[in-house]
Scaffold this motif. Structure first.
Motif, short mmCIF file in Angstrom:
data_model
loop_
_atom_site.label_atom_id
_atom_site.label_comp_id
_atom_site.label_asym_id
_atom_site.label_seq_id
_atom_site.Cartn_x
_atom_site.Cartn_y
_atom_site.Cartn_z
N ILE A 87 -8.42 -11.76 -83.02
CA ILE A 87 -9.02 -10.88 -82.03
C ILE A 87 -9.07 -9.48 -82.62
N HIS A 88 -10.25 -8.89 -82.60
CA HIS A 88 -10.47 -7.58 -83.21
C HIS A 88 -11.07 -6.64 -82.18
N PHE A 89 -10.55 -5.41 -82.13
CA PHE A 89 -11.17 -4.38 -81.28
C PHE A 89 -11.74 -3.31 -82.19
N GLY A 90 -12.99 -2.96 -81.96
CA GLY A 90 -13.62 -1.93 -82.77
C GLY A 90 -15.10 -2.23 -82.94
N TRP A 91 -15.55 -2.07 -84.16
CA TRP A 91 -16.94 -2.37 -84.51
C TRP A 91 -16.98 -3.74 -85.19
N PRO A 92 -18.16 -4.37 -85.27
CA PRO A 92 -18.26 -5.65 -85.98
C PRO A 92 -18.25 -5.44 -87.50
N ASP A 93 -17.10 -4.98 -88.00
CA ASP A 93 -17.02 -4.56 -89.40
C ASP A 93 -15.86 -5.19 -90.16
N TRP A 94 -15.33 -6.31 -89.65
CA TRP A 94 -14.22 -6.98 -90.35
C TRP A 94 -14.79 -7.59 -91.63
N PRO A 95 -14.27 -7.21 -92.82
CA PRO A 95 -14.85 -7.69 -94.08
C PRO A 95 -14.79 -9.21 -94.21
N GLY A 96 -15.91 -9.80 -94.62
CA GLY A 96 -15.97 -11.22 -94.89
C GLY A 96 -15.78 -12.10 -93.68
N ALA A 97 -16.13 -11.60 -92.49
CA ALA A 97 -15.90 -12.36 -91.27
C ALA A 97 -17.14 -12.39 -90.38
N GLY A 98 -17.29 -13.49 -89.64
CA GLY A 98 -18.28 -13.55 -88.58
C GLY A 98 -17.68 -13.01 -87.30
N HIS A 99 -18.51 -12.47 -86.42
CA HIS A 99 -18.03 -11.81 -85.21
C HIS A 99 -18.68 -12.43 -83.98
N ASP A 100 -17.86 -12.86 -83.03
CA ASP A 100 -18.33 -13.30 -81.72
C ASP A 100 -17.97 -12.23 -80.71
N LEU A 101 -18.98 -11.58 -80.12
CA LEU A 101 -18.74 -10.52 -79.15
C LEU A 101 -18.10 -11.09 -77.89
N LEU A 102 -17.02 -10.46 -77.45
CA LEU A 102 -16.38 -10.85 -76.20
C LEU A 102 -16.77 -9.88 -75.08
N PHE A 103 -16.29 -8.64 -75.12
CA PHE A 103 -16.68 -7.67 -74.10
C PHE A 103 -16.27 -6.27 -74.54
N GLN A 104 -16.85 -5.27 -73.89
CA GLN A 104 -16.47 -3.89 -74.09
C GLN A 104 -15.44 -3.48 -73.05
N GLU A 105 -14.74 -2.40 -73.32
CA GLU A 105 -13.72 -1.91 -72.40
C GLU A 105 -14.34 -1.05 -71.29
N GLN A 106 -13.74 -1.14 -70.10
CA GLN A 106 -13.98 -0.21 -69.01
C GLN A 106 -12.60 0.34 -68.63
#
Length: 298
Positions: free
Chosen positions: A149-168
Motif C-alpha cells: 500500500i502506497h500513499f503519494g503519487w504513482p511513482d513507485w519504481p518498477g511497479a504497477g499502480h492500482d488507484l484506491l482513493f484520495q484523502e478527504q
C-alpha cells in the motif's frame, strides 16, 4: 555463456570475502563473518585483485583501507550480492502459491484494511494474506512482499499502480476542548494548539486557505509520526488534529472526537496498491487486486 561472460564473473568466494571486508573494514572481522581465517580472506581478496588487475585496498602495515577503485566496486557488488541472497532465500522458502505477503502503511492497515479483510476471506477462503507495516518505498526484489500500500503519487519504481482513493481530511477535536475554548467559526481553530502529522506538514495551511481564514505566519504545534498517535492526542485534548475521515470513524462514532466544521481538504496524492511490474501476477494477487479496488470504489 561465452568466454568473455565467464571472465566477467569472479569466483563467488572471492566476492563474498571482498564484500564483507569492504563493509566491515577489516580482513579479520570479515573472516569471522564468512568462517575463514584472516589469511584465507587475504588470499581470496588477492585472487580478486589479480582477476580484476587492479588493487582494491591500500595496505597500511597491518591495516587495510578501501581505495577509490575498491569503494566504487563495493558500491556495485554489495547490493548485487544482497539481491542474490534474497533471491536464494525466496527460492528456498517455496512459499505456497495461495499465500500473499502485503506491506501496508500502519494506520491504513489498522483502520481501513483490517476491518474489511473478513470480506476477502469469505470470498476467497483458499487464500492466506499476511500483512507487515512499512512506511517507505522499497525494492520488491529485496523484500518478501507481493504488493504494498502506497500513499503519494504513482511513482513507485518498477511497479504497477492500482488507484484506491484520495484523502478527504477535516479537523477533529475532543468535544470538551471545543466547548471550553468557545469554538464557533473556523478562525477560532487558529487559537488552539494544532496537531500535525509528520508527512502532512502543509495540510493545516491548506485547510485554513480552504476555509477562507488568513493565517498570520506559519502555525505551530506538536508533530506525530502516525495518524493513530495524532488521533489519540486529539482525544486527550492536546489540540485539534487534521485527519483523513476513514482513519477516525470509531472515534467519531463514539463521540470521543467531534468534527466542528464540514470543511474538508482534499489531497492530490492518493492511496495505491502497488505490485512489481516484472513479475507474473499470481491468481492470489489477482484476486486481492480486484477485491481491494472494489472495496475502495464502494
Amino acid at each position: 555463456m561465452n568466454e568473455r561472460g565467464r571472465r566477467l564473473l569472479p569466483p563467488m568466494g572471492a566476492l563474498t570475502c571482498f564484500e564483507a571486508a569492504a563493509r566491515l573494514g577489516s580482513f579479520s572481522r570479515a573472516g569471522d563473518e564468512v568462517g575463514l581465517t584472516q589469511s584465507a580472506v587475504s588470499r581470496q581478496i588477492l585472487l580478486l585483485e589479480d582477476w580484476l588487475q587492479t588493487p582494491l585496498f591500500d595496505r597500511l602495515g597491518r591495516r587495510v583501507r578501501l581505495n577509490a577503485d575498491g569503494r566504487a566496486y563495493a558500491d556495485q557488488v554489495g547490493p548485487a550480492l544482497h539481491r542474490i541472497r534474497r533471491a536464494t532465500a525466496k527460492a528456498i522458502e517455496r512459499r505456497p502459491e495461495n499465500e500473499l505477503n502485503i506491506a501496508t502503511l500502519a494506520s491504513f492497515g489498522m483502520r481501513w484494511l483490517a476491518p474489511r479483510l473478513p470480506r476477502f476471506t469469505e470470498r476467497y477462503p483458499e487464500y492466506t494474506v499476511n500483512f507487515a507495516a512499512r512506511t517507505s518505498v522499497f525494492e520488491f526484489a529485496d523484500e518478501p512482499f507481493d504488493a504494498a500500500i502506497h500513499f503519494g503519487w504513482p511513482d513507485w519504481p518498477g511497479a504497477g499502480h492500482d488507484l484506491l482513493f484520495q484523502e478527504q481530511a477535516f479537523p477533529v477535536a475532543s468535544p470538551r476542548l471545543i466547548a471550553e475554548r468557545g469554538v464557533t467559526t473556523p478562525a477560532d481553530l487558529a487559537r488552539l494548539p494544532l496537531l500535525f502529522q509528520e508527512s502532512r506538514r502543509a495540510a493545516w495551511a491548506e485547510w485554513f486557505d480552504q476555509a477562507g481564514v488568513s493565517m498570520t505566519g506559519a502555525p505551530g504545534g506538536a508533530t506525530y509520526d502516525h495518524f493513530l498517535m495524532l488521533a489519540q492526542a486529539a482525544v486527550a485534548g492536546a489540540g485539534v488534529a487534521l485527519i483523513p475521515s476513514f482513519l477516525i470513524e470509531p472515534e467519531l462514532a463514539s463521540g470521543a472526537l467531534v468534527r466542528p466544521f464540514d470543511i474538508s481538504v482534499s489531497s492530490e496524492r492518493a492511496y495505491y496498491l502497488v505490485h512489481p511490474s516484472d513479475r507474473t501476477v499470481s491468481p492470489a494477487l489477482s484476486a486481492f487486486r480486484s477485491w481491494i479496488v472494489e472495496e475502495a470504489t464502494a
